[in-house]
Enzyme design. Structure first.
Site, mmCIF file in Angstrom:
data_model
loop_
_atom_site.group_PDB
_atom_site.id
_atom_site.type_symbol
_atom_site.label_atom_id
_atom_site.label_comp_id
_atom_site.label_asym_id
_atom_site.label_seq_id
_atom_site.Cartn_x
_atom_site.Cartn_y
_atom_site.Cartn_z
ATOM 1 C CG HIS A 1 -81.435 70.872 -43.664
ATOM 2 N ND1 HIS A 1 -82.103 69.446 -43.197
ATOM 3 C CD2 HIS A 1 -80.740 70.465 -44.683
ATOM 4 C CE1 HIS A 1 -81.327 68.488 -44.120
ATOM 5 N NE2 HIS A 1 -80.895 68.984 -45.073
ATOM 6 C CG ASP A 46 -78.197 72.999 -38.332
ATOM 7 O OD1 ASP A 46 -76.958 72.677 -38.319
ATOM 8 O OD2 ASP A 46 -78.896 72.557 -39.285
ATOM 9 C CD GLN A 66 -74.042 73.255 -45.064
ATOM 10 O OE1 GLN A 66 -72.868 73.217 -45.407
ATOM 11 N NE2 GLN A 66 -74.738 72.068 -45.500
ATOM 12 C CE LYS A 86 -74.786 68.457 -44.235
ATOM 13 N NZ LYS A 86 -75.151 68.276 -45.638
ATOM 14 C CB CYS A 90 -83.428 69.320 -46.905
ATOM 15 S SG CYS A 90 -83.051 67.738 -47.725
#
Ligand SMILES: Cc1ncc(COP(=O)(O)O)c(C=O)c1O
Lengths: 141, 415
Positions: free
Chosen positions: B132, B209, B212, B235, B373
């Site tokens: 991202h 990261d 997600q 999220k 993104c």
């Protein structure tokens, strides 16, 4: 299909997006401007060949959605062979027409009126204006 | 090959889940909302909405500074949320959780406070081709400021990380590996265990990261062994404007402040200032107190269902979605990763993703269209945009069926 959608994807628009006019790199263009919509990644490049007050020829290349492509096709068709100043004011009027809800300037212009369906879809207005903004940039550079 | 087209059964713990999210009962363009844009942001359960209301109605005060009851209560609630996050992630200590505005700010904090003082010209930061922008741009900016170098591990045509290449790019010059756990754009689950193991052998710091993954699977930062993990509250069913990072205590203690201000200092004189220990050192100013509390309540919600239950159900649902989309004429799925979670990107032959998105929207179906993104990833596949459906615990096979039906309308219009 709902009425707004029908009005957005009119036959003229779908037709122009499938078979766009002036969709090529203009060799010998003396103006060129690329514009990107950073929100979605769509990119349009407008090519102009301008001599004096006349736009002799206009073309475009794009990686974009159907509305943007149809709009670019309409733009380049309109301004090829037209007077520079009248093309500039046409672009101004069209951008205002698409952005302002009560504007009716293009009521009698079938082809440009076909773009008016975007007015019901706030997120798609820029798709229609992007080529015109690219043109503004090209002609003023 | 005959694909499995049997819809997954909804487990008992999730049968009422839809009712917990008030927004899911609204209509969009006259149709019931079908929300398949969860990778962009998830919806909020009533308990999270109520928490914000309760905080502002009954508890509102600044934290860490008043002697009065409200301030004491607000401080306790804010710190309790930190503790819940530490437990959820199995951090060894709650001081390893820093609240930020979200994953983006967390990456920037780590860039500024951890890597910038450390990296020398010519030294390297390793990321992947599927990151991202939030895990690309902060490193580019850092590289410009410091003379460091950004290196990019390749991915294959299926959207899998090329693990061997990635591992071989870790060398004596590598200072940090920053890798996405689950790709927001194409759903790839990366083999972070192997990456972290190799990095640790070589004394390279690791940032995962987890924007997600945290809402879809169990994350145990101690068994993962990473140095940093970043995430966003919005999220994972929490409020916007709040998120955080996990950082190993030994590293956090050595790091310099991110922003200066109140709450992060021990002493201030005009000759100089001494800073508090982590986590306070990294939380200058009045934080998003209501947000942190809401995030804690979101974690309670996830735990009340069970993250394992969520993961098992979602993995069946995403497989169902992949198989339904595969059998959809004119639809091409972008990325075919070995392990997938949460998201599916696709394109259609004659319809641009925005046109797909608009037509689906008129059917009440919310998906994301564009580059997500992830422009370098889009370029890798030679496209500028995709349509993306992404699921959360409240989605079901009816949602996927509605998506497929609506895609048939797109095909009818654009051929
Ligand atoms: C994988 C990934 N990383 C980072 C981010 C950035 O999150 P935020 O915008 O909440 O800071 C996102 C958000 O889309 C994401 O999907």
């Amino acid at each position: 299909m709902c009425a707004d959608l029908q009005s957005l994807y009119r036959e003229t628009l779908i037709e122009q997006s499938r078979n766009p006019k002036n969709n090529y790199v203009l060799e010998g263009a003396n103006r060129r401007s690329e514009l990107k919509n950073p929100l979605c990644g769509d990119v349009v490049t407008i090519y102009l060949s301008v001599s004096g007050d006349r736009i002799d020829e206009a073309s475009f290349e794009a990686q974009c959605c159907s509305i943007c492509r149809a709009s670019a096709s309409m733009l380049t068709t309109r301004i090829s062979g037209s007077n520079r100043l009248s093309a500039i004011s046409l672009a101004e009027d069209l951008i205002a027409f698409l952005n302002e809800s009560d504007s009716v300037i293009f009521e009698n212009d079938d082809s440009l009126q076909a773009l008016s369906g975007v007015k019901a879809f706030a997120s798609r207005i820029r798709c229609a204006t992007l080529p015109w903004e690219a043109f503004q940039k090209a002609i003023s550079d | 090959m005959i694909e499995n087209l049997t819809p997954p059964a909804t487990p008992d713990a999730l049968k009422q889940a839809r009712d917990d999210f008030p927004i899911l009962s609204r209509t969009v363009n006259g149709k019931p909302l079908i929300y398949l844009d969860n990778a962009a942001s998830t919806q909020k359960p009533q308990s999270v909405i109520d928490a914000a209301n309760r905080y502002y109605s009954h508890e509102n005060a600044n934290i860490h500074r008043g002697v009065h009851l409200l301030s004491t209560e607000a401080t306790a609630a804010y710190e309790a949320a930190r503790k819940k996050l530490a437990q959820y992630l199995n951090a060894s200590d709650e001081s390893e959780i820093i609240f930020t505005r979200g994953a983006t700010e967390s990456v920037n904090l780590i860039a500024h406070s951890f890597l910038e003082p450390l990296i020398k010209p010519g030294e390297e930061i390793l990321i992947s081709h599927m990151e991202h922008h939030a895990n690309i741009v902060p490193w580019q900016l850092l590289a410009e400021r410091t003379g460091g170098r950004l290196r990019v591990a390749p991915i294959d045509d299926n959207g899998n990380l090329e693990l061997d290449a990635c591992l071989s790019m870790m060398g004596p010059k590598t200072k940090l590996v920053a890798i996405v756990h689950v790709s927001n754009a194409i759903g790839t689950v990366n083999p972070i265990e192997a990456i972290i193991a190799k990095a640790r052998e070589n004394g390279i710091a690791t940032l995962i990261d987890c924007a997600q993954s945290i809402q879809h699977m169990r994350l145990d930062v101690q068994s993962m062994g990473c140095d940093f993990a970043v995430f966003s509250g919005h999220k994972m069913f929490g409020p916007t404007g709040i998120g955080g990072l996990y950082g190993k205590r030994s590293l956090l203690k050595r790091m310099c402040p991110y922003q200066g201000g109140g709450d992060m200092i021990s002493h201030v004189t005009f000759d100089g200032t001494t800073f508090k220990e982590p986590p306070s050192r990294f939380e200058a100013g009045t934080p998003h107190i209501a947000g942190a509390i809401g995030l804690g309540v979101a974690l309670d919600y996830i735990e009340s269902i069970g993250i394992e239950t969520i993961r098992d159900y979602e993995s069946q649902l995403i497989e169902y979605a992949v198989n339904r989309l595969k059998s959809c004429q004119g639809v091409e799925i972008v990325g075919n990763p070995d392990h997938r979670s949460g998201a599916i990107s696709f394109i259609m032959e004659n319809a641009h993703p925005h046109d797909i998105g608009t037509i689906l929207d008129t059917d009440g179906i919310a998906i994301r269209t564009g580059h997500h993104c992830c422009e370098p990833l889009m370029n890798r596949f030679g496209i500028s945009a995709t349509a993306r459906a992404s699921i959360a615990l409240y989605n079901n096979s009816d949602d996927i069926d509605a998506l497929v039906d609506s895609l048939a309308k797109v095909r009818a219009l654009f051929g």
